[in-house]
Design a protein around this motif. Structure first.
Motif, PDB file in Angstrom:
ATOM      1  N   PRO A  81       0.922  -1.248   0.013  1.00 51.71           N
ATOM      2  CA  PRO A  81       0.274  -0.152  -0.061  1.00 51.71           C
ATOM      3  C   PRO A  81       0.727   1.294  -0.006  1.00 51.71           C
ATOM      4  N   ASP A  82       1.928   1.079   0.715  1.00 53.86           N
ATOM      5  CA  ASP A  82       2.953   2.213   0.780  1.00 53.86           C
ATOM      6  C   ASP A  82       4.019   2.358  -0.613  1.00 53.86           C
ATOM      7  N   GLY A  83       3.540   1.468  -1.651  1.00 53.76           N
ATOM      8  CA  GLY A  83       4.421   1.398  -2.879  1.00 53.76           C
ATOM      9  C   GLY A  83       5.619   0.545  -2.860  1.00 53.76           C
ATOM     10  N   ARG A  84       5.876   0.221  -1.437  1.00 50.12           N
ATOM     11  CA  ARG A  84       7.178  -0.613  -1.374  1.00 50.12           C
ATOM     12  C   ARG A  84       6.934  -2.132  -2.058  1.00 50.12           C
ATOM     13  N   ARG A  85       7.874  -2.442  -2.542  1.00 46.49           N
ATOM     14  CA  ARG A  85       7.874  -3.902  -3.074  1.00 46.49           C
ATOM     15  C   ARG A  85       7.904  -4.962  -2.162  1.00 46.49           C
TER      16      ARG A  85
END
Lengths: 256, 385
Positions: free
Chosen positions: B156-160
């Motif tokens: 959700p925070d864009g992290r992989r």
């Protein structure tokens, strides 16, 4: 010609012949561009003698000492240095002979700037095959003899004055006990006082120890230090003047 | 005199550093570019490197290199098993499958289908799960780089978020389960690698009449693999190679048909030219600056031979330092980036030797110019003011 000049050979106070040149010729270039630098030079230099070669620029003084020192090959005539004719030996043997028997003092000192004063002086010994440490030790001793400031022995030549550099150069020329010392304009880069001191030192350390000294110079202030003055013009020796006082005192020094 | 030669060299700081920098740069460029080239080239046959068990690879006669798949009939496996000297032979599938990512995009993956019974041809090292887990229904094993990189999900925070054991994936419209994570040698195309069974891989793959990519075989104990290869060629009409020969074939294919060698050789040549020009020129200038002193030494009795050795020593010293620094920097670069990124970097000892030879060549060429000058130098130069 100066009336007080005489022709060679005259040097009775000096026993052994160090240099004998007869009809030495040398030219540079070929064809129309050829320049005859030496046109049949006759000259004798004896051990214990300080001979000055004087004359106008381009008269062949430097060419003559180059031939005598074995750094330049003559075209014709005969030239022997301590009985050795360079043309009779190989270039390698000439190099070895030069390294052992001849010391050099140059106008521009030619001290290697990246070596210390002591290392510069030790170079001729190292060239002869001595290891560096004893060579540098002997070089330090030599520098003391020429009155070089002991604190400056490990300085680079670029940090030294002209007079100090010339003392280092003289020490380098003497350190390996050569029989013949050739000096090219040794005082031209020095002031009058320093020039005199350098010449006094040369007489004291070289002539007194029975070496032969040939000094090329334009500097009339140092003529008084010569035993004989050979004048050159247009590739020839035009006359040789003997300075009786120096010649006599040199003979006295040797006999003492 | 050698001590004095070194002092002459080191004493002229600006030129000394200039020569070292030139040689370091040349050494760095030659080593780094060669190592990247070697790294890329080894990736071309990484699949062969990872599969160590078979000593015979059988392919269609038209195959020119490892990725040039020309499928064969499945029955070929049986024919090969019947050749004298063959201990065992198993089918292998190698092909591209499309994985559908969570965001709706597709990622091409390299799918390897292993023999259902033996699972021969599996990954060299498992990071999670076991190879035998492939026998579980719809099981696949992903390579770690793929699981953490191109196949990873976005949080959700864009992290992989890397794929892990138990996650699902869609391959050519088939849902599969991740049963293991493995480490593989990076492939040339750098696509994620997916291992599964042969039967499953051929089910996922687009339907064709022939799907068998390779037959991996083993020669019986005491049999020479090359001889068995020749026998397979004779009996089946297929091509059979030892792994080394197959690697060679692949290597030379890329060498011949891609522009890579030209590109990398250009960079290596550039390094060489930079070395010659910067270091050679600076070293020559250093000699010219010291010509008067070389002349003085010559006048004072130094032989040409000693002067030659002095110049050679100076050249070899700067060469040694430049080489060491260049190779060191290239190795550090490789270790630093190779560990963190997927940059191909392979530095075998042969490359170190090649770089050493190149630097030696630069040094000797530079020294040759200087030596010529000093050898021809008349000692009478010392009397010129």
């Amino acid at each position: 010609m100066n009336p007080c000049m005489s022709t060679p050979p005259v040097s009775t106070p000096f026993p052994q012949i160090a240099v004998r040149c007869e009809g030495v010729t040398k030219s540079f270039g070929t064809g129309a561009a050829a320049v005859q630098a030496l046109r049949g030079v006759d000259l004798e230099v004896r051990t214990g003698e300080l001979l000055m070669l004087v004359g106008p620029s381009g008269c062949g003084k430097t060419t003559l000492i180059s031939v005598i020192a074995g750094v330049l090959r003559r075209d014709g005539g005969a030239c022997e240095v301590f009985g050795q004719d360079y043309l009779a030996i190989t270039e390698q043997e000439t190099t070895r002979f030069r390294g052992k028997r001849i010391g050099f003092v140059f106008q521009a000192f030619n001290l290697i700037p990246t070596l210390t004063a002591a290392e510069n002086v030790s170079a001729p010994l190292v060239i002869q095959g001595m290891s560096r440490k004893p060579a540098v030790a002997r070089a330090r001793e030599m520098l003391r003899q020429v009155g070089f400031d002991e604190r400056m022995q490990d300085s680079s030549p670029v940090d030294l004055s002209g007079g100090q550099q010339q003392r280092v150069a003289i020490a380098r020329a003497l350190v390996h006990q050569p029989n013949l010392i050739v000096c090219d304009e040794p005082t031209s880069a020095l002031d009058s006082e320093t020039g005199r001191k350098v010449m006094e030192l040369m007489r004291e350390l070289a002539v007194a120890t029975n070496r032969a000294l040939i000094v090329v110079t334009h500097d009339a202030r140092i003529f008084e230090f010569a035993d004989r003055i050979a004048r050159m013009e247009d590739g020839r020796i035009t006359g040789i003047e003997t300075l009786k006082t120096n010649a006599a005192s040199a003979a006295e020094t040797r006999s003492a | 005199m050698y001590y004095y030669a070194l002092k002459m060299l080191i004493g002229d700081r600006a030129k000394y550093i200039g020569i070292i920098i030139g040689l370091t740069f040349a050494s760095l460029l030659i080593t780094q570019q060669s190592a990247i080239f070697a790294g890329i080239m080894t990736r071309t046959f990484s699949f062969l490197t990872d599969v160590s068990l078979p000593d015979i690879w059988v392919v269609d006669p038209q195959v020119q290199y490892i990725d040039d798949i020309k499928p064969m009939q499945d029955t070929k496996v049986l024919r090969i098993r019947g050749v004298k000297g063959v201990e065992w032979a198993v089918p292998l599938y190698k092909g591209a499958l499309r994985a559908r990512l969570e965001n709706g995009t597709f990622q091409t993956c390299l799918a390897i289908g292993l023999d259902d019974e033996t699972l021969i041809g599996g990954p060299p090292r498992m990071v999670a799960g076991r190879l035998s887990d492939l026998r579980r229904s719809d099981g696949v094993i992903l390579d770690q780089n793929g699981a953490e990189g191109k196949l990873a999900r976005s949080g959700p925070d864009g992290r992989r978020i890397p794929l892990k054991v138990g996650d699902t994936l869609e391959l050519n419209d088939h849902r599969v389960y991740v049963v293991g994570i493995c480490e593989v040698t990076q492939t040339f195309q750098a696509n994620p690698v997916i291992y599964t069974t042969y039967s499953r891989a051929t089910t996922f793959a687009p339907q064709e009449r022939k799907l068998l990519s390779f037959v991996a075989a083993k020669a019986k104990a005491g049999e020479d693999a090359e001889t068995v290869c020749a026998r397979i060629r004779e009996v089946t009409g297929l091509m059979a190679y030892t792994p080394e020969r197959f690697k060679e074939l692949t290597f030379y294919y890329y060498l011949k048909y891609t522009g890579m060698p030209v590109n990398f050789m250009t960079a290596v040549a550039l390094g060489f030219i930079v070395g010659i020009t910067i270091s050679g020129q600076t070293f020559y200038n250093f000699t010219l600056d010291n010509l008067r002193y070389f002349g003085t030494l010559k006048a004072m009795g130094t032989s040409n031979r000693t002067l030659l050795k002095m110049i050679l020593l100076q050249a070899l010293i700067v060469g040694g330092i430049g080489y060491g620094l260049g190779v060191g920097l290239a190795s550090a670069w490789g270790a630093l980036l190779g560990g963190r990124t997927q940059i191909a970097f392979y530095l075998p000892w042969q490359l170190l030797l090649i770089t050493a030879a190149a630097i030696l060549c630069i040094c000797l060429s530079s020294a040759a110019l200087s030596i010529r000058k000093v050898m021809k130098l008349e000692p009478a130069v010392v009397f010129r003011s």
